[in-house]
Design an enzyme around this catalytic site. Structure first.
Site, PDB file in Angstrom:
ATOM      1  N   SER A  65       0.805  -1.223   0.000  1.00  0.00           N
ATOM      2  CA  SER A  65       0.000   0.000   0.000  1.00  0.00           C
ATOM      3  C   SER A  65       0.842   1.280   0.000  1.00  0.00           C
ATOM      4  O   SER A  65       1.612   1.506  -0.920  1.00  0.00           O
ATOM      5  CB  SER A  65      -0.949  -0.056   1.192  1.00  0.00           C
ATOM      6  N   ASP A 283      -6.765   1.718  -2.501  1.00  0.00           N
ATOM      7  CA  ASP A 283      -7.954   1.470  -1.680  1.00  0.00           C
ATOM      8  C   ASP A 283      -8.295   2.671  -0.786  1.00  0.00           C
ATOM      9  O   ASP A 283      -9.190   2.587   0.049  1.00  0.00           O
ATOM     10  CB  ASP A 283      -7.847   0.169  -0.857  1.00  0.00           C
ATOM     11  N   ASN A 376      -8.714   8.990   6.750  1.00  0.00           N
ATOM     12  CA  ASN A 376      -7.626   8.812   5.784  1.00  0.00           C
ATOM     13  C   ASN A 376      -8.106   8.418   4.382  1.00  0.00           C
ATOM     14  O   ASN A 376      -7.300   8.241   3.477  1.00  0.00           O
ATOM     15  CB  ASN A 376      -6.602   7.799   6.301  1.00  0.00           C
ATOM     16  N   ARG A 507      -1.575   8.562  20.741  1.00  0.00           N
ATOM     17  CA  ARG A 507      -2.046   9.617  19.845  1.00  0.00           C
ATOM     18  C   ARG A 507      -2.958  10.576  20.601  1.00  0.00           C
ATOM     19  O   ARG A 507      -3.718  10.148  21.476  1.00  0.00           O
ATOM     20  CB  ARG A 507      -2.839   9.015  18.686  1.00  0.00           C
TER      21      ARG A 507
END
Ligand SMILES: CC(=O)N[C@H]1[C@@H](OP(=O)(O)O)O[C@H](CO)[C@@H](O)[C@@H]1O
Ligand SMILES: [Mg+2]
Length: 542
Positions: A65, A283, A376, A507
């Site tokens: 990817s 994708d 995303n 995060r």
């Protein structure tokens, strides 16, 4: 030769590299030189999946990817075209960690027995069929040969190599082929995609004008696919950027780069306005554009989800269709998008789940029709067979534009996996339907609250435990209270922290009324993380 000897002999040609290999959301993904033996074992596991379904095709896709070029990876596609069922991940791990042929054969036999597939070990095996696809990375060819070697070690197994394809294309041929009980070709994918797009954009088939689009292919496999699809898309005037320079795969371009850096991809001339960015295996998709005031605008997964949610809800109402439509987001979805969705849908049909496509996809399937996107850009619209049948039944009138549009949207969208190409084509057609340009879309539904995403290394990120939707910390004790007090000091302040699943960091997400407030909130939360969770680096200055 016995099956045991065949597997042992063949596995010797793919020596195991010591390590501990995990099958995660992204399948097996790492430096490509480590993957040879793993690929062989993936071939065997894909055979087991197909065997379990009496010869329906499973799939193996070789790609990494948006990772750098020296990486590669592999994912198994289930017979329904979706991801490998979660309960099978442990079997993939067990086979991949076998350090020699004898161990591999034992592991394979155990998995075969545990999953009710012991016949595969005998001459009474069910039929087996595996579809294989790969991206354009230099290492993909040899790794695909290793998968094929694994498959060939089972005397009864057949495979079909689709060669260079995007991840969603491989999912599509598995899904459609098994649904219709015929082997699909990639040409079928191009025809079906182009036909449904053309009807969605122009139901009466009268248009003579062409929409101009710029597509940034991340120098990945999407470039090859777009090049082949382009002649079929007669209503688009397409310029491909970053099409196939492998030395720049995912470098300064592609969906991941654009979404994370908030910059236009390289080779895009801003004066052209808008550019669609695919990721390395096509994708994911995000769109960036130059606003009227000259600043940078990003249309991400949240914007696509709300656009699709609105469109489907309206066409359902128009065509008197009573389907349970839901939209699934993660905690990263902008608060303004969630508020908007709750105003147009029943609030209980707006769900929030943990980060990761598999959680979103799984939840989306609780609805007759489920729209989901990660910010995303990975996402799609899922629908049940019954929902698709209702759409078919409600759209029989071949001269009714709104019926043709609704039907074509469902024909175009890939319900088993996010397909960046189908998604962006659907966006183009839906914008055309509303008569909106990109900036109107960006402002019409809701305006994003300013937000900040940042991260911090801590001593042990696993001490952070959250609720299942990741919006609140449940442990350490008292942390959530402090976080809420900090957030309450800001207008529209919202913040959450979670341990990353892919990096050794905690995060931090913060949003608030103004950019200044969002930054300041994030800065305060970083300090809290540093103090209470034993930060091992100084928080960045935002
Ligand atoms: C905030 C963020 O972007 N998180 C990403 C990232 O997960 P983390 O668990 O946050 O590291 O990688 C995932 C896999 O690619 C992707 O699904 C997800 O959206
Ligand atoms: Mg991808």
């Amino acid at each position: 030769m016995s099956l045991e000897s065949r597997i042992i002999e063949a596995y010797e040609r793919h020596p195991f590299k010591p390590g501990k290999y995990e099958y995660g959301t992204a399948g097996f993904r790492m430096k490509s030189h480590l993957l040879d033996s793993i690929m062989f074992t993936v071939g065997l596991l894909a055979c087991l999946r197909s065997h379990a379904d009496n010869g329906k095709a499973s799939g193996v896709m070789i790609t990494a990817s948006h990772n750098p070029i020296e990486d590669n990876g592999v994912k198994i596609v289930n017979q329904d075209g979706e991801m490998l069922p979660q309960e099978w991940e442990k079997y993939a791990i067990k086979l991949a960690n076998s350090s020699n042929g004898k161990e591999l054969f034992e592991a394979f036999s155990e998995v075969a027995k545990e999953t009710g597939n012991e016949a595969i070990l005998t001459d009474k095996s069910n039929p087996i069929l595996v579809y294989i696809g790969k991206d354009t990375r230099p290492s993909s060819e040899a790794l695909s040969a290793s998968v094929i070697d694994g498959i060939k070690s089972l005397p009864n197994a057949k495979f079909f190599d689709f060669g260079v394809v995007t991840t969603p294309q491989l999912h599509w041929v598995v899904w459609r082929g098994n649904e219709e009980n015929v082997q699909k070709t990639i040409e079928n994918y191009y025809e079906s995609t182009a036909r449904s797009f053309s009807r969605l954009l122009d139901p009466s088939q009268k248009s003579t004008s062409r929409r101009q689009v710029f597509v940034d292919c991340a120098n990945g496999v999407g470039g090859a696919t777009m090049r082949k699809l382009e002649p079929h898309l007669k209503l688009l005037d397409i310029t491909l950027l970053n099409e196939s320079d492998l030395s720049l795969l995912n470098a300064g371009c592609g969906a991941e780069f654009v979404q994370k850096s908030r910059k236009f991809p390289s080779n895009f001339d801003k004066s052209n306005g808008t550019v669609i960015s695919l990721d390395g295996d096509a994708d994911r998709v995000v769109i960036s554009y130059k606003k009227k005031d000259g600043s940078f605008g990003l249309l991400d997964g949240d914007k696509i989800a709300t656009l699709f949610g609105k469109f489907v809800a309206e066409l359902f109402t128009k065509n008197k269709l009573d389907c349970n439509l839901g939209v699934v987001q993660t905690a990263y979805a902008n608060g303004a998008s969630t508020k908007y969705l709750k105003s147009v849908l029943n609030p209980s049909n707006v769900a929030c789940v943990a980060t990761g496509v598999k959680h979103l996809h799984h939840k989306a399937k609780d609805f007759d029709v489920g729209v989901y996107f990660e910010a995303n850009g990975h996402g799609t619209v899922t629908f049940t067979r019954e929902a698709f049948k209702s759409v078919q039944d409600a759209t029989q009138n071949v001269s009714d534009d709104s019926q043709i549009r609704l039907r074509s949207f469902f024909d175009l969208i890939n319900p088993v996996v996010g397909d960046a190409i189908c998604d962006f084509l659907a966006v183009e057609a839906v914008l055309d339907y509303y008569g909106w340009d990109y900036e109107t879309w960006d402002n019409e539904l809701y305006v994003d609250l300013p937000s900040v995403q940042t991260k911090l290394k801590v001593k042990d990120r696993r001490v952070v435990v959250t609720t299942s939707d990741e919006t609140k910390v449940t442990s350490p004790d008292g942390f959530q209270n402090k976080l809420e007090k900090i957030s309450a000091a800001y207008n529209k302040g919202r913040s959450f922290v979670r341990p990353s699943g892919t990096e050794d960091v905690v995060r931090v997400y913060a949003e608030a009324e103004t950019e200044q407030e969002a930054k300041s909130l994030a800065q305060d939360v970083l300090k809290l993380v540093y103090d209470d969770l034993q930060g091992t680096e100084q928080p960045p200055t935002l």
